[in-house]
Scaffold this active site. Sequence first.
Site, mmCIF file in Angstrom:
data_model
loop_
_atom_site.group_PDB
_atom_site.id
_atom_site.type_symbol
_atom_site.label_atom_id
_atom_site.label_comp_id
_atom_site.label_asym_id
_atom_site.label_seq_id
_atom_site.Cartn_x
_atom_site.Cartn_y
_atom_site.Cartn_z
ATOM 1 N N GLN A 120 0.899 -1.165 0.000
ATOM 2 C CA GLN A 120 0.000 0.000 0.000
ATOM 3 C C GLN A 120 0.932 1.208 0.000
ATOM 4 O O GLN A 120 1.494 1.551 1.031
ATOM 5 C CB GLN A 120 -0.914 -0.022 1.219
ATOM 6 C CG GLN A 120 -1.673 1.274 1.469
ATOM 7 C CD GLN A 120 -2.559 1.702 0.297
ATOM 8 O OE1 GLN A 120 -3.242 0.884 -0.317
ATOM 9 N NE2 GLN A 120 -2.514 2.989 -0.043
ATOM 10 N N GLN A 122 0.303 4.539 -1.180
ATOM 11 C CA GLN A 122 -0.237 5.858 -0.846
ATOM 12 C C GLN A 122 -0.332 6.007 0.670
ATOM 13 O O GLN A 122 -0.755 5.056 1.331
ATOM 14 C CB GLN A 122 -1.635 6.041 -1.453
ATOM 15 C CG GLN A 122 -2.074 7.493 -1.488
ATOM 16 C CD GLN A 122 -3.483 7.687 -2.078
ATOM 17 O OE1 GLN A 122 -4.238 6.736 -2.235
ATOM 18 N NE2 GLN A 122 -3.822 8.914 -2.392
ATOM 19 N N MET A 244 -8.115 0.806 -3.174
ATOM 20 C CA MET A 244 -6.953 1.593 -3.593
ATOM 21 C C MET A 244 -6.847 1.480 -5.098
ATOM 22 O O MET A 244 -6.806 0.381 -5.651
ATOM 23 C CB MET A 244 -5.691 1.075 -2.890
ATOM 24 C CG MET A 244 -4.415 1.800 -3.299
ATOM 25 S SD MET A 244 -4.467 3.557 -2.827
ATOM 26 C CE MET A 244 -3.524 4.270 -4.173
ATOM 27 N N GLU A 245 -6.782 2.657 -5.741
ATOM 28 C CA GLU A 245 -6.919 2.763 -7.192
ATOM 29 C C GLU A 245 -5.643 2.426 -7.955
ATOM 30 O O GLU A 245 -5.281 3.154 -8.891
ATOM 31 C CB GLU A 245 -7.368 4.188 -7.524
ATOM 32 C CG GLU A 245 -6.348 5.303 -7.207
ATOM 33 C CD GLU A 245 -6.440 5.899 -5.811
ATOM 34 O OE1 GLU A 245 -6.903 5.187 -4.891
ATOM 35 O OE2 GLU A 245 -6.039 7.059 -5.632
ATOM 36 N N HIS A 269 -15.891 4.205 -7.461
ATOM 37 C CA HIS A 269 -14.929 5.181 -6.947
ATOM 38 C C HIS A 269 -13.516 4.889 -7.463
ATOM 39 O O HIS A 269 -12.862 5.751 -8.047
ATOM 40 C CB HIS A 269 -14.970 5.183 -5.418
ATOM 41 C CG HIS A 269 -14.010 6.138 -4.782
ATOM 42 N ND1 HIS A 269 -14.390 7.386 -4.343
ATOM 43 C CD2 HIS A 269 -12.688 6.043 -4.527
ATOM 44 C CE1 HIS A 269 -13.334 8.018 -3.843
ATOM 45 N NE2 HIS A 269 -12.287 7.221 -3.943
ATOM 46 N N GLU A 270 -13.059 3.661 -7.249
ATOM 47 C CA GLU A 270 -11.674 3.340 -7.639
ATOM 48 C C GLU A 270 -11.510 3.396 -9.152
ATOM 49 O O GLU A 270 -10.481 3.835 -9.658
ATOM 50 C CB GLU A 270 -11.245 1.983 -7.076
ATOM 51 C CG GLU A 270 -11.410 1.812 -5.559
ATOM 52 C CD GLU A 270 -10.838 2.949 -4.709
ATOM 53 O OE1 GLU A 270 -9.924 3.666 -5.183
ATOM 54 O OE2 GLU A 270 -11.324 3.151 -3.573
ATOM 55 N N HIS A 273 -11.006 6.922 -10.357
ATOM 56 C CA HIS A 273 -9.638 7.417 -10.187
ATOM 57 C C HIS A 273 -8.792 7.211 -11.450
ATOM 58 O O HIS A 273 -7.747 7.850 -11.600
ATOM 59 C CB HIS A 273 -8.951 6.701 -9.028
ATOM 60 C CG HIS A 273 -9.167 7.335 -7.680
ATOM 61 N ND1 HIS A 273 -8.884 8.653 -7.428
ATOM 62 C CD2 HIS A 273 -9.609 6.805 -6.501
ATOM 63 C CE1 HIS A 273 -9.142 8.912 -6.134
ATOM 64 N NE2 HIS A 273 -9.590 7.809 -5.555
ATOM 65 N N GLU A 292 -9.490 13.191 -4.648
ATOM 66 C CA GLU A 292 -10.643 12.543 -4.025
ATOM 67 C C GLU A 292 -11.972 13.264 -4.258
ATOM 68 O O GLU A 292 -13.001 12.617 -4.442
ATOM 69 C CB GLU A 292 -10.391 12.326 -2.535
ATOM 70 C CG GLU A 292 -9.198 11.404 -2.233
ATOM 71 C CD GLU A 292 -9.326 10.001 -2.814
ATOM 72 O OE1 GLU A 292 -10.453 9.582 -3.164
ATOM 73 O OE2 GLU A 292 -8.291 9.319 -2.932
ATOM 74 N N ASP A 347 -1.023 10.674 6.032
ATOM 75 C CA ASP A 347 -2.041 9.678 6.397
ATOM 76 C C ASP A 347 -3.041 10.243 7.405
ATOM 77 O O ASP A 347 -4.195 9.836 7.439
ATOM 78 C CB ASP A 347 -1.404 8.440 7.028
ATOM 79 C CG ASP A 347 -0.810 7.514 5.977
ATOM 80 O OD1 ASP A 347 -1.124 7.699 4.784
ATOM 81 O OD2 ASP A 347 -0.027 6.622 6.352
ATOM 82 N N TYR A 355 -12.855 14.616 0.301
ATOM 83 C CA TYR A 355 -13.809 13.777 -0.432
ATOM 84 C C TYR A 355 -15.148 14.502 -0.640
ATOM 85 O O TYR A 355 -15.576 14.746 -1.767
ATOM 86 C CB TYR A 355 -14.087 12.490 0.350
ATOM 87 C CG TYR A 355 -12.946 11.507 0.370
ATOM 88 C CD1 TYR A 355 -12.967 10.386 -0.439
ATOM 89 C CD2 TYR A 355 -11.854 11.686 1.214
ATOM 90 C CE1 TYR A 355 -11.937 9.457 -0.415
ATOM 91 C CE2 TYR A 355 -10.810 10.766 1.237
ATOM 92 C CZ TYR A 355 -10.859 9.651 0.423
ATOM 93 O OH TYR A 355 -9.839 8.749 0.436
ATOM 94 N N ARG A 514 -9.988 -2.616 8.353
ATOM 95 C CA ARG A 514 -10.308 -1.406 7.590
ATOM 96 C C ARG A 514 -10.360 -0.206 8.536
ATOM 97 O O ARG A 514 -11.190 -0.142 9.448
ATOM 98 C CB ARG A 514 -11.647 -1.604 6.889
ATOM 99 C CG ARG A 514 -11.948 -0.575 5.857
ATOM 100 C CD ARG A 514 -13.193 -0.960 5.078
ATOM 101 N NE ARG A 514 -13.626 0.144 4.240
ATOM 102 C CZ ARG A 514 -14.741 0.122 3.530
ATOM 103 N NH1 ARG A 514 -15.524 -0.938 3.561
ATOM 104 N NH2 ARG A 514 -15.073 1.155 2.790
HETATM 105 N N1 BES Z 1 -6.950 6.487 -2.613
HETATM 106 C C1 BES Z 1 -7.923 6.200 -1.618
HETATM 107 C C2 BES Z 1 -7.364 5.459 -0.438
HETATM 108 C C3 BES Z 1 -6.244 6.176 0.296
HETATM 109 C C4 BES Z 1 -6.335 7.517 0.611
HETATM 110 C C5 BES Z 1 -5.112 5.491 0.671
HETATM 111 C C6 BES Z 1 -5.288 8.158 1.274
HETATM 112 C C7 BES Z 1 -4.075 6.123 1.327
HETATM 113 C C8 BES Z 1 -4.159 7.471 1.634
HETATM 114 C C9 BES Z 1 -9.096 5.428 -2.190
HETATM 115 O O1 BES Z 1 -9.425 5.785 -3.484
HETATM 116 C C10 BES Z 1 -10.293 5.719 -1.336
HETATM 117 O O2 BES Z 1 -10.657 6.860 -1.241
HETATM 118 N N2 BES Z 1 -10.903 4.690 -0.748
HETATM 119 C C11 BES Z 1 -12.070 4.809 0.101
HETATM 120 C C12 BES Z 1 -13.286 4.257 -0.563
HETATM 121 C C13 BES Z 1 -14.184 5.205 -1.252
HETATM 122 C C14 BES Z 1 -15.460 4.508 -1.720
HETATM 123 C C15 BES Z 1 -14.463 6.495 -0.549
HETATM 124 C C16 BES Z 1 -11.824 3.952 1.323
HETATM 125 O O3 BES Z 1 -10.819 3.247 1.368
HETATM 126 O O4 BES Z 1 -12.655 3.964 2.238
HETATM 127 ZN ZN ZN Z 2 -10.351 7.698 -3.592
#
Ligand code: BES
Ligand code: ZN
Length: 561
Positions: A120, A122, A244-245, A269-270, A273, A292, A347, A355, A514
């Site tokens: 992972q 990002q 994760m995209e 969503h993914e 991206h 986002e 993070d 978002y 999660r």
């Molecule tokens: N790119 C993000 C996940 C992320 C963000 C990883 C920041 C590390 C740092 C991914 O696209 C995302 O936003 N996932 C969301 C799901 C979405 C439906 C809102 C999640 O993981 O909850």
């Molecule tokens: Zn996202």
Amino acid sequence: MDVHSFSRPDLIRVRHLELDFDVRFDRKILAGSAALHFDSTDRPELVLDTRDLEIQAVENAAGFEVGPRDPVLGSPLKIRLNKGCSWVRVKYSTSPGASGLQWLDPAQTAGKLHPFLYTQSQAIHARSWIPLQDTPGVRVTFQGRVRAPTGLHAVMAAERAGQHFKMDRPVPSYLIALAAGNLEFRPLGERSGVFAEPALIDSAAREFADTEAMIHAVEEMYGPYRWGRYDLLVLPPSFPFGGMENPCLTFATPTILAGDKSLVNLVAHELAHSWSGNLVTNATWSDFWLNEGFTVYLERRILEKVYGREREEMEAVLGRRELDREMESLPESDRVLHIQLTGRDPDNGCTLVPYEKGALLLRSIEREVGRPRFDAFLRSYFNHFAFQSITTEDFLDYLRRELPTQMRLDEWIFDPGIPSGAAEPQSDVFRGVEVEAERWQLGHQIDTSKWNTQLWLHFLRTLKNPDLARLDREFHLTEAGNSEILHQWLLMAVRAQYEPAYSKMERFLVTVGRRKYLKPLYTELMKTPEGQQRARRIYRSARAGYHPIAQTTLDAIVNVQ
Ligand code: BES
Ligand code: ZN
């Protein structure tokens, strides 16, 4: 300049990587090399980002030195270059605690027989498994060769041919990804498919059956999908995110396998991206809302096209409500779109603001100029900035030039909270549920037989101090199989100290990693002395199974040693 990188792409810019690894489950390390290619230079030094890498040698260089370790940024790797140099090769291995890798024991997988590894990267974890310029402002093409133990299948987020991988479109470092485990593949459409452990492959293929329709939906609105294949990889439940995209290969949590496609907004969503984020990328983590906010806007447009207006409205209202709830507990400085992250771990800057406030801004522009003009703008935006990394200012300049409006854009981006006159989402079906919720609270029986996940979530979040025992008796919420409904229910149970749900909660906390689920549950538990004891006891046994990213977040909340 990116405050989260030691590298100096303004002096030398790495353009291509050659990665070569052995996946060593026996020692929980990747061992191998990374060659970095750049334009021939007379500069004396190349600085890379690393974190906890063991560097054995740097080939085709005059020497190297690893600088002191910063707790957030890791250590700069300073490589002394020969004159006219255009490449170096770093021989290294990762550490077992690498922040961007999770090594799973067989017991943490669905099949229980084989170990599993996934990366992972990002936001700034690529540096814990590859020495590179770890900033989204730098894009590279790459080739990879990965050797995994026999019987295990290794995949990278790239074009795949056996052990060999190739990404010939330039990507930022946070999108480089690898996984290895006992994986099976099932096609979903001509250019899409899903990888999962054998035990999950059937349900994954059923859940994601609309993927091809979603790809078509975005293409119709915003132009061709430019990454070749679009596949999904279902990870074990400790994956710290929903999705994760990673390009060509979205990584996803198994908690979205609800059996009724009710949580596939995550796929939308993914997939989105692939335009917002992977094609046009935030240049720094302060510009994260460009990734986002645009993606949530696109996600909802896909939902509308594939599942209808009603579904889109429900998701938009749920998101809007959660944004308000979260903003209450955020400092003003984190209620802005362009956030200040100097000295912070990106993070921890990850809230719903980029978002949902980001999506609300785009929705408001859409309402102002009309959908046809806004769609034309977005389409040209994705083409204009394709395969580039851009800042908030770049977006604002382009918007002001191509689509002049009366909107107070600076207020949206730099001021806290939601400007008045935002395009607030509405849902008629939800208004119906609010009426039912009131009737239920007055003691009436209500008919929930046709309710979907979104209605349940809205119902539960609408109730005021409900009688949890009655809710559980009538609707069997402790037995809910849908992870979103169960999570919402468990939160309510902790708040009201509804003991009959506690053993279910404990199992949930131990099996699911999660972060979006863990963080609110542990935070809620920590509000009472009994809850603190329980949280600490659960965390002590669960922590080892969580991803390093989730561990860092939760260590600060549960504070056990
Ligand atoms: N790119 C993000 C996940 C992320 C963000 C990883 C920041 C590390 C740092 C991914 O696209 C995302 O936003 N996932 C969301 C799901 C979405 C439906 C809102 C999640 O993981 O909850
Ligand atoms: Zn996202």
